[in-house]
Design a protein around this motif. Structure first.
Motif, PDB file in Angstrom:
ATOM      1  N   PHE A 283       0.853  -1.198   0.000  1.00 41.00           N
ATOM      2  CA  PHE A 283       0.000   0.000   0.000  1.00 41.00           C
ATOM      3  C   PHE A 283       0.890   1.250   0.000  1.00 41.00           C
ATOM      4  O   PHE A 283       0.651   2.215  -0.722  1.00 41.00           O
ATOM      5  N   ILE A 284       1.936   1.184   0.824  1.00 40.81           N
ATOM      6  CA  ILE A 284       2.845   2.341   0.942  1.00 40.81           C
ATOM      7  C   ILE A 284       3.534   2.589  -0.402  1.00 40.81           C
ATOM      8  O   ILE A 284       3.571   3.708  -0.912  1.00 40.81           O
ATOM      9  N   ASP A 285       4.056   1.505  -0.985  1.00 40.12           N
ATOM     10  CA  ASP A 285       4.792   1.650  -2.243  1.00 40.12           C
ATOM     11  C   ASP A 285       3.920   2.240  -3.341  1.00 40.12           C
ATOM     12  O   ASP A 285       4.370   3.062  -4.136  1.00 40.12           O
ATOM     13  N   ARG A 286       2.665   1.832  -3.376  1.00 47.80           N
ATOM     14  CA  ARG A 286       1.815   2.267  -4.485  1.00 47.80           C
ATOM     15  C   ARG A 286       1.151   3.616  -4.257  1.00 47.80           C
ATOM     16  O   ARG A 286       0.954   4.371  -5.189  1.00 47.80           O
ATOM     17  N   HIS A 287       0.793   3.909  -2.989  1.00 46.16           N
ATOM     18  CA  HIS A 287      -0.098   5.059  -2.788  1.00 46.16           C
ATOM     19  C   HIS A 287       0.460   6.210  -1.951  1.00 46.16           C
ATOM     20  O   HIS A 287      -0.070   7.317  -2.024  1.00 46.16           O
ATOM     21  N   VAL A 288       1.456   5.929  -1.113  1.00 48.26           N
ATOM     22  CA  VAL A 288       1.845   6.970  -0.144  1.00 48.26           C
ATOM     23  C   VAL A 288       2.872   7.923  -0.752  1.00 48.26           C
ATOM     24  O   VAL A 288       3.882   7.507  -1.310  1.00 48.26           O
ATOM     25  N   ASP A 289       2.585   9.224  -0.637  1.00 46.89           N
ATOM     26  CA  ASP A 289       3.494  10.242  -1.172  1.00 46.89           C
ATOM     27  C   ASP A 289       4.529  10.682  -0.145  1.00 46.89           C
ATOM     28  O   ASP A 289       5.628  11.085  -0.492  1.00 46.89           O
ATOM     29  N   GLU A 290       4.128  10.680   1.130  1.00 45.85           N
ATOM     30  CA  GLU A 290       5.027  11.201   2.173  1.00 45.85           C
ATOM     31  C   GLU A 290       4.763  10.461   3.475  1.00 45.85           C
ATOM     32  O   GLU A 290       3.600  10.184   3.784  1.00 45.85           O
TER      33      GLU A 290
END
Ligand code: SAM
Length: 250
Positions: free
Chosen positions: A127-134
């Motif tokens: 989820f972090i790799d695909r969606h998180v910007d910061e």
């Protein structure tokens, strides 16, 4: 006006922000908006599962990627329906960069963001790799969840919204706003058990009071956070008078 959409398993955490103090004023005045989205509402199995055991073994549980992804899609499409652009996605995490007043100022002037609150051992890395910007950290310690970090972030952003603080100057005089720590403050009575308020503050001489406050800010920052003084020097934000005041402390 910034709008923040919070992905959280514990939306109740955010109720006090809506009903108390400075944050309440920001929401009541329409200076800031807040919505929360519970990944559990987007879990499609009968038990509304939101976590599972970690691959590779080990303690604790990991938040599932799919309910989070559906909650994120719902938040983004609700923003789209409201005529807003897709929002950046911020994750609260001990692995993030430590939250600073500079970042708070940036988000206060933005259209907002989606804030993701982790729980358990954290959330599936995909989820972090695909969606998180910061990724944003509150500090070098571990909280049980991202909610308290998100609340701290929202509180800091709310108090910078125009018209939210009692006096427009309040936020400008706060620590970090001009790069320094705030000066000490005093109120009545003028003497308390032998401790006196500095005479200059009772003088009514506003220029002297402003100089005293600036000098105490410089002194406190030099003593407690010399790293901030170094940054101010590097960025040429100290006046000749500031340098004189600092030299007189040595
Ligand atoms: N296993 C993780 C670790 O050691 O880094 C800690 C997980 S913590 C129990 C659960 C959640 O709390 C995290 O996913 C994060 O969202 C939030 N959290 C914990 N400490 C934080 C901090 N210092 N700053 C921001 N969020 C934090």
């Amino acid at each position: 006006m910034p709008r923040f959409d919070v992905l959280t398993l514990f939306g109740e955490y955010f109720e006090p922000l809506r009903t108390q103090g400075v944050c309440r004023r920001a929401f009541d005045r329409g200076a800031m908006a807040l919505q929360h989205w519970n990944p559990r509402d987007f879990s499609i199995d009968t038990h509304h599962t939101v976590d599972d055991r970690p691959y590779g073994g080990g303690p604790g549980m990991v938040m599932l990627v799919e309910p989070l992804e559906r909650a994120l899609r719902a938040a983004q499409s609700s923003r789209e329906t409201a005529g807003m652009d897709t929002a950046p996605v911020l994750l609260f995490s001990p692995a993030g960069a430590k939250l600073t007043q500079e970042q708070v100022k940036r988000w206060a002037c933005s259209a907002g963001a989606v804030l993701v609150c982790g729980r358990y051992e954290g959330i599936d890395q995909r989820f972090i790799d695909r969606h998180v910007d910061e990724e944003i950290s509150l500090g070098d310690y571990v909280l049980s969840g991202g909610e308290i970090a998100a609340m701290a972030f929202l509180d800091a952003v709310a108090r910078l919204q125009p018209g939210v603080l009692g006096s427009a100057d309040s936020a400008q005089q706060d620590s970090f706003s001009d790069g320094l720590l705030d000066c000490p403050h005093y109120t009545r009575p003028p003497t308390h058990t032998g401790l006196h308020v500095p005479a200059v503050l009772l003088s009514g001489d506003h220029a002297r009071i402003a100089r005293w406050r600036r000098d105490r800010s410089l002194q406190l920052t030099q003593e407690r956070r010399p790293d901030l003084i170094a940054i101010m020097r590097r960025e040429n934000r100290l006046s000749a008078r500031d340098e004189q005041a600092l030299a007189s402390l040595d």
